[in-house]
Each structure stands twice: as C-alpha cells, then as structure tokens.
Design an enzyme around this catalytic site. Structure first.
Site, PDB file in Angstrom:
ATOM      1  N   LYS A  24       0.850  -1.216   0.000  1.00  0.00           N
ATOM      2  CA  LYS A  24       0.000   0.000   0.000  1.00  0.00           C
ATOM      3  C   LYS A  24       0.876   1.253   0.000  1.00  0.00           C
ATOM      4  O   LYS A  24       0.627   2.197  -0.738  1.00  0.00           O
ATOM      5  CB  LYS A  24      -0.879  -0.010   1.242  1.00  0.00           C
ATOM      6  CG  LYS A  24      -1.502   1.332   1.610  1.00  0.00           C
ATOM      7  CD  LYS A  24      -2.384   1.284   2.815  1.00  0.00           C
ATOM      8  CE  LYS A  24      -1.691   1.425   4.130  1.00  0.00           C
ATOM      9  NZ  LYS A  24      -1.324   2.800   4.516  1.00  0.00           N
ATOM     10  N   ASN A  25       1.930   1.261   0.852  1.00  0.00           N
ATOM     11  CA  ASN A  25       2.715   2.473   1.021  1.00  0.00           C
ATOM     12  C   ASN A  25       3.744   2.709  -0.086  1.00  0.00           C
ATOM     13  O   ASN A  25       4.428   3.736  -0.068  1.00  0.00           O
ATOM     14  CB  ASN A  25       3.378   2.483   2.403  1.00  0.00           C
ATOM     15  CG  ASN A  25       2.322   2.639   3.494  1.00  0.00           C
ATOM     16  OD1 ASN A  25       1.164   2.968   3.204  1.00  0.00           O
ATOM     17  ND2 ASN A  25       2.700   2.371   4.726  1.00  0.00           N
ATOM     18  N   CYS A 119      -4.746  12.201  12.564  1.00  0.00           N
ATOM     19  CA  CYS A 119      -5.541  10.974  12.574  1.00  0.00           C
ATOM     20  C   CYS A 119      -5.396  10.367  13.972  1.00  0.00           C
ATOM     21  O   CYS A 119      -4.789  10.976  14.857  1.00  0.00           O
ATOM     22  CB  CYS A 119      -5.051  10.016  11.502  1.00  0.00           C
ATOM     23  SG  CYS A 119      -3.422   9.368  11.861  1.00  0.00           S
ATOM     24  N   ARG A 124       0.248  14.362  12.768  1.00  0.00           N
ATOM     25  CA  ARG A 124       0.696  14.165  11.386  1.00  0.00           C
ATOM     26  C   ARG A 124       0.934  15.508  10.655  1.00  0.00           C
ATOM     27  O   ARG A 124       0.323  15.797   9.636  1.00  0.00           O
ATOM     28  CB  ARG A 124      -0.308  13.321  10.598  1.00  0.00           C
ATOM     29  CG  ARG A 124      -0.784  12.056  11.265  1.00  0.00           C
ATOM     30  CD  ARG A 124       0.254  10.971  11.401  1.00  0.00           C
ATOM     31  NE  ARG A 124       0.714  10.392  10.174  1.00  0.00           N
ATOM     32  CZ  ARG A 124       0.140   9.357   9.542  1.00  0.00           C
ATOM     33  NH1 ARG A 124      -0.964   8.864  10.018  1.00  0.00           N
ATOM     34  NH2 ARG A 124       0.642   8.876   8.433  1.00  0.00           N
ATOM     35  N   ASP A 308       4.886   0.415  11.882  1.00  0.00           N
ATOM     36  CA  ASP A 308       3.650  -0.212  11.382  1.00  0.00           C
ATOM     37  C   ASP A 308       3.524  -1.665  11.819  1.00  0.00           C
ATOM     38  O   ASP A 308       2.489  -2.290  11.589  1.00  0.00           O
ATOM     39  CB  ASP A 308       3.591  -0.138   9.854  1.00  0.00           C
ATOM     40  CG  ASP A 308       3.411   1.296   9.382  1.00  0.00           C
ATOM     41  OD1 ASP A 308       3.576   1.542   8.176  1.00  0.00           O
ATOM     42  OD2 ASP A 308       3.154   2.166  10.231  1.00  0.00           O
ATOM     43  N   ARG A 399      -8.771  -0.588   4.891  1.00  0.00           N
ATOM     44  CA  ARG A 399      -8.014   0.492   4.241  1.00  0.00           C
ATOM     45  C   ARG A 399      -6.640  -0.016   3.802  1.00  0.00           C
ATOM     46  O   ARG A 399      -6.059   0.487   2.859  1.00  0.00           O
ATOM     47  CB  ARG A 399      -7.769   1.639   5.240  1.00  0.00           C
ATOM     48  CG  ARG A 399      -8.987   2.436   5.585  1.00  0.00           C
ATOM     49  CD  ARG A 399      -8.632   3.623   6.453  1.00  0.00           C
ATOM     50  NE  ARG A 399      -7.568   4.423   5.831  1.00  0.00           N
ATOM     51  CZ  ARG A 399      -7.302   5.674   6.215  1.00  0.00           C
ATOM     52  NH1 ARG A 399      -7.964   6.218   7.205  1.00  0.00           N
ATOM     53  NH2 ARG A 399      -6.349   6.368   5.623  1.00  0.00           N
TER      54      ARG A 399
HETATM   55  C1  EPZ Z   1       4.400   6.857   6.226  1.00  0.00           C
HETATM   56  O1  EPZ Z   1       3.644   7.890   6.837  1.00  0.00           O
HETATM   57  C2  EPZ Z   1       3.448   5.670   6.137  1.00  0.00           C
HETATM   58  N1  EPZ Z   1       2.300   6.027   5.303  1.00  0.00           N
HETATM   59  C3  EPZ Z   1       2.973   5.277   7.540  1.00  0.00           C
HETATM   60  O2  EPZ Z   1       2.145   4.118   7.403  1.00  0.00           O
HETATM   61  C4  EPZ Z   1       4.204   4.921   8.376  1.00  0.00           C
HETATM   62  O3  EPZ Z   1       3.791   4.608   9.686  1.00  0.00           O
HETATM   63  C5  EPZ Z   1       5.176   6.116   8.396  1.00  0.00           C
HETATM   64  O4  EPZ Z   1       5.523   6.487   7.046  1.00  0.00           O
HETATM   65  C6  EPZ Z   1       6.454   5.814   9.157  1.00  0.00           C
HETATM   66  O5  EPZ Z   1       7.101   4.731   8.567  1.00  0.00           O
HETATM   67  C7  EPZ Z   1       2.447   6.011   3.954  1.00  0.00           C
HETATM   68  O6  EPZ Z   1       3.516   5.760   3.434  1.00  0.00           O
HETATM   69  C8  EPZ Z   1       1.210   6.324   3.166  1.00  0.00           C
HETATM   70  P1  EPZ Z   1       6.540  10.184   8.354  1.00  0.00           P
HETATM   71  P2  EPZ Z   1       4.248   9.395   6.871  1.00  0.00           P
HETATM   72  O7  EPZ Z   1       6.435  11.434   7.570  1.00  0.00           O
HETATM   73  O8  EPZ Z   1       4.960   9.684   5.614  1.00  0.00           O
HETATM   74  C9  EPZ Z   1       6.374  13.390  11.814  1.00  0.00           C
HETATM   75  C10 EPZ Z   1       0.280   2.752   7.774  1.00  0.00           C
HETATM   76  O9  EPZ Z   1      -0.166   2.210   8.799  1.00  0.00           O
HETATM   77  N2  EPZ Z   1       6.345  14.381  10.715  1.00  0.00           N
HETATM   78  O10 EPZ Z   1       7.762   9.343   8.241  1.00  0.00           O
HETATM   79  O11 EPZ Z   1       3.158  10.310   7.291  1.00  0.00           O
HETATM   80  C11 EPZ Z   1       5.095  12.600  11.872  1.00  0.00           C
HETATM   81  O12 EPZ Z   1       4.112  13.303  12.597  1.00  0.00           O
HETATM   82  C12 EPZ Z   1       0.787   4.188   7.830  1.00  0.00           C
HETATM   83  O13 EPZ Z   1       0.383   2.183   6.657  1.00  0.00           O
HETATM   84  C13 EPZ Z   1       6.461  15.722  11.027  1.00  0.00           C
HETATM   85  O14 EPZ Z   1       6.589  16.105  12.186  1.00  0.00           O
HETATM   86  O15 EPZ Z   1       5.291   9.253   8.071  1.00  0.00           O
HETATM   87  C14 EPZ Z   1       5.501  11.327  12.560  1.00  0.00           C
HETATM   88  O16 EPZ Z   1       5.524  11.557  13.951  1.00  0.00           O
HETATM   89  C15 EPZ Z   1       0.594   4.801   9.202  1.00  0.00           C
HETATM   90  N3  EPZ Z   1       6.425  16.633  10.010  1.00  0.00           N
HETATM   91  C16 EPZ Z   1       6.930  11.122  12.046  1.00  0.00           C
HETATM   92  O17 EPZ Z   1       7.370  12.395  11.553  1.00  0.00           O
HETATM   93  C17 EPZ Z   1       6.287  16.234   8.700  1.00  0.00           C
HETATM   94  O18 EPZ Z   1       6.275  17.110   7.806  1.00  0.00           O
HETATM   95  C18 EPZ Z   1       7.023  10.099  10.916  1.00  0.00           C
HETATM   96  O19 EPZ Z   1       6.236  10.569   9.874  1.00  0.00           O
HETATM   97  C19 EPZ Z   1       6.171  14.860   8.418  1.00  0.00           C
HETATM   98  C20 EPZ Z   1       6.209  13.953   9.436  1.00  0.00           C
END
Ligand code: EPZ
Length: 417
Positions: A24-25, A119, A124, A308, A399
């Site tokens: 998915k990701n 969420c 996020r 995850d 989802r």
């Molecule tokens: C991706 O989310 C995945 N989603 C998530 O999978 C996964 O848990 C996550 O990466 C971490 O591996 C998809 O790829 C669609 P991040 P993403 O940006 O990109 C903070 C699932 O269950 N952050 O690496 O949103 C954020 O709040 C989902 O399949 C900021 O502060 O993750 C989090 O605490 C859930 N500012 C941390 O970084 C930003 O601009 C990691 O977020 C971006 C992120």
C-alpha cells in the site's frame, strides 16, 4: 454490503503457504507520481483496498483517467489538462493524498491542497514537506485550510531533512524530478517503498541515485513518460502480520514470492522472540518452536523496527514468557490497541511512549478497531484468545489489508461473519 464486524474462534493453528498483495505504502506515492507522467501507465500487483481507492479518486478529480482491472492492475491515462486543486473531502479521507503536492507542483507549477488533518495515531504535520518545497523555490500561502504552492521554475537545491520523514522524502523527490538542476535530499528516509517509488520514476525517465540511502540525488529532466506494466513490491507489513499469525498460533506460515532484502528488521525481531524464520528461494517461513520469548522493541525509521509492525508485535509479546518493553518513537499516539488488548486480559502498562508487556492469557471479547495496524493486532489476539472475539470497525482494516480474513481462513483460522 461490506461486513463491519467478524467473529474469530481462538485456538486454531495457522499453517500453509500464502501470497501477500502489493505494498500500500509504495502504491500510494507511485499513483500520485503518475500526475507527472505523460501518456499511459499500467501498475501491477495493486490491491483494491480503501486507501488505494481514495488515491484513484484523487487522480480522477485532477482529470487523470484510471481503470481498475480485475487482475489487480490499474491503467492510468494522463493526457488532458491537469486540475491543480485537490478536493478537501479526498485529502481529509486519507492524509497520503498530500503526496499529490510535489507531482502537481512539478507538472503544473501550482498546487492547492488542503492541510491534511491528524488521525488517531497523531497530529501528522507536514512542516518537513513544506520546508523542503521552499528550498526548491516554491512560494507557500496558507489560507482557508488550504496550502497554496506556486513555483513556475522549480529549482534543484540541497534539502536537509530534520527527520527522515517517509512522506516528505517522497514528496520532495517527486518534485525534484522535473526541477531545473540537481537536488540532494540529506537525512532522507530509506524505506523500501521509497526505493520502489524511485525505481518506478527511473523507468519513467527520472534521474535518481542513492534511493535507499540517507542521501538521494535527483537530476531534474524536462519530462517523464508513462510506464508499462510496473510490478509493485509485496507489502512487508502484511508479510510481518501473517508471519506472526503463524508463529503466535503455534503453526507454520510460508509467504511466497517475497523480496527478502528488506524483511530483516521484522524477521530479526521474530527470531529474537523465539520463532524460527527460514528463507527458501523467494519464500519466507515463520514456524513456532515452543514458547515465545520476551523481546525489547524500539520503533525506528528503516532499517529499524517498523512502527507499522508495533501493534502486531505487542500482541505476540502478550504470550511471551516474561516482560517486554516496547518503545514507540515515531508517532505520539500509537498505543490505541492497548486498551482493547487489556480488555482481552493482556497485562500491559503504558508509561508515555513505553509499553510494558507482561505474560498474559487472552480471552475472547468484543473489541473495536481504532486504526489500521491496531486492527491487525486485535485480529491476531482473536486467533489465540480463549473463546470467541468479535472485532468491530473492519473498515479501518480494509483500508490497508486486502482479503485479510480470507487469507487467514485459508491458513486455518476459524472466522465467522
Ligand atoms: C508513512 O507515513 C506511512 N504512510 C505510515 O504508514 C508509516 O507509519 C510512516 O511512514 C512511518 O514509517 C504512507 O507511506 C502512506 P513520516 P508518513 O512522515 O509519511 C512526523 C500505515 O499504517 N512528521 O515518516 O506520514 C510525523 O508526525 C501508515 O500504513 C512531522 O513532524 O510518516 C511522525 O511523527 C501509518 N512533520 C513522524 O514524523 C512532517 O512534515 C514520521 O512521519 C512529516 C512527518
């Protein structure tokens, strides 16, 4: 009518061979990136799950034609003028829709995308995405809950990420593909899904190096062309979930046709918990071997243990012969499954970002899914709990998992609607 709950009879061993669906990701950013590709693209190994349907609807709203085919492939035709406003209701339905910002900017020089809400697992924010776009010369304006991006000449630059954000790495890498000159993304995320996205873009004519390392180099090009028959990598989180299903029930599950090069962060943790992991050609097997051992887990960006898989690992560790410490370092609120596991008899104490998991015996209960991976953890708990577990809120699970109940039933689970 899609069912909203299922009943699982605990105590059955899961054994057998199964294949998982496309990741998915990886599919979500690849779909978003087709905004930049001229002509026709066909993606293979695409599970028809909720989040992917949301991204397909997003592409349609931007005037890109898509066609879902019964062989789990998607045909995309990008030949009309792209709209550059992402609809509010689609972005709030799935925060990954924010991935369209980079491709829209690169393709049209403009993007208007609603700020994605938080969420259940956290706020996020998207500040890292926005800081990165600014380094590429993008002008940013916030108004009425939307972010307006404009950059009529996207320029390559050095972008130092404060945190290896998966989404920010992907969004900035996509925008950089059509920028003028070279972009270097430092402290980039290294997840396998980012590598798959880069490999797809390279087939479309992008010039990318270093994907999978923490320093990605992108040389901007004039245009990108559609890609024929791109096969998306198998979903490592679904693989990990099904391997645990085999190990936790005392059985032996083999996942066929996997790419073992990126499974170690998951399978190493399962081995430490006393499960036997074996790789046979392109297959990976997890077999129970007596009791489960306690393991301390800290979630980290790849190649660390994936956040995850945290919830699913917690369920496994509720039956370990001792105390395990789980530390969640990626999201601020990713212990939502704990409350429901405790209702099933799990002995788990929360202290901020740490969960202390002690040996428990689980009994069937009525439980409610709050988020995708918490749902997987509750289903795994139902497989071993004494008696019946009724799991509500299946839409969260649908989802991110395709036919999970059917796959578990094929392996020997007793699941009734
Ligand atoms: C991706 O989310 C995945 N989603 C998530 O999978 C996964 O848990 C996550 O990466 C971490 O591996 C998809 O790829 C669609 P991040 P993403 O940006 O990109 C903070 C699932 O269950 N952050 O690496 O949103 C954020 O709040 C989902 O399949 C900021 O502060 O993750 C989090 O605490 C859930 N500012 C941390 O970084 C930003 O601009 C990691 O977020 C971006 C992120």
């Amino acid at each position: 009518m899609e069912r909203t709950s299922i009943t699982i009879e605990g105590g059955n061993q899961l054994t057998g061979d199964i294949e998982v669906s496309g990741a998915k990701n990886a599919v979500l950013p690849i779909l978003a990136s087709t905004i930049m590709l001229d002509g026709e693209t066909t993606l293979l190994n695409i599970p028809p799950i909720g989040d992917i349907n949301s991204m397909v609807r997003m592409l349609n709203s931007l005037n890109i034609r898509t066609e879902y085919r019964i062989d789990e492939s998607i045909h995309i035709l990008n030949e009309k003028k792209i709209r550059h406003i992402a609809p509010y209701e689609l972005v709030t339905a799935m925060r990954a829709s924010f991935f369209v910002a980079g491709p829209l900017l690169a393709k049209t020089g403009f993007a208007k995308v609603p700020l994605p809400g938080g969420c259940s697992i956290g706020l996020r924010p998207v500040d890292i995405h926005i800081q990165g776009f600014k380094k590429l010369g993008v002008k940013i304006n916030f108004e009425h809950g939307f972010v307006e991006f404009s950059a009529f000449d996207l320029k390559g630059n050095v972008v130092d990420l404060p945190f290896p954000s998966v989404g920010a790495t992907e969004n900035i890498m996509m925008a950089a593909c059509l920028a003028k000159g070279e972009t270097v993304i430092n402290n980039a995320a290294r997840e396998p899904e980012i590598v798959d996205l880069a490999n797809f873009l390279i087939k479309a004519g992008a010039i990318i190096e270093g994907h999978g390392t923490s320093s990605i180099h992108v040389q901007g090009v004039q245009s990108l062309q559609g890609v024929k028959d791109y096969y998306v990598i198998p979903d490592r989180i679904e693989i990990g979930t099904l391997l645990i299903a085999g190990g936790i029930t005392g059985g032996s599950v083999c996942i066929k046709n996997v790419d073992k090069s990126y499974l170690a962060p998951i399978t190493d943790a399962l081995s430490k918990a006393g499960l036997v992991i074996s790789y046979e050609n392109n297959n990976v097997r997890c077999s129970a071997n007596g009791g489960i051992k306690p393991v301390d887990i800290t979630t980290e960006p790849y190649p660390g243990f994936p956040t995850d898989m945290q919830a699913q690992m917690m369920t496994l560790l509720t039956v370990a012969s001792g105390k395990s410490i789980i530390k969640e370092t990626i999201f601020e609120n990713r212990f939502m499954h704990v409350h429901e596991l405790v209702r099933m008899g799990a002995n788990i104490k929360i202290d901020g970002q740490i969960a202390i998991v002690s040996e428990s015996s689980l009994s069937g209960a009525e439980v409610k899914i709050t988020d995708l991976r918490a749902g997987a953890a509750l289903v795994l708990a139902g497989l071993i709990a004494e008696g019946h577990t009724i799991v509500y809120g299946l839409h969260h699970l649908n989802r991110g998992y395709y036919n999970l109940m059917e796959k578990l039933t094929l392996l020997g689970a007793k699941i009734v609607t």
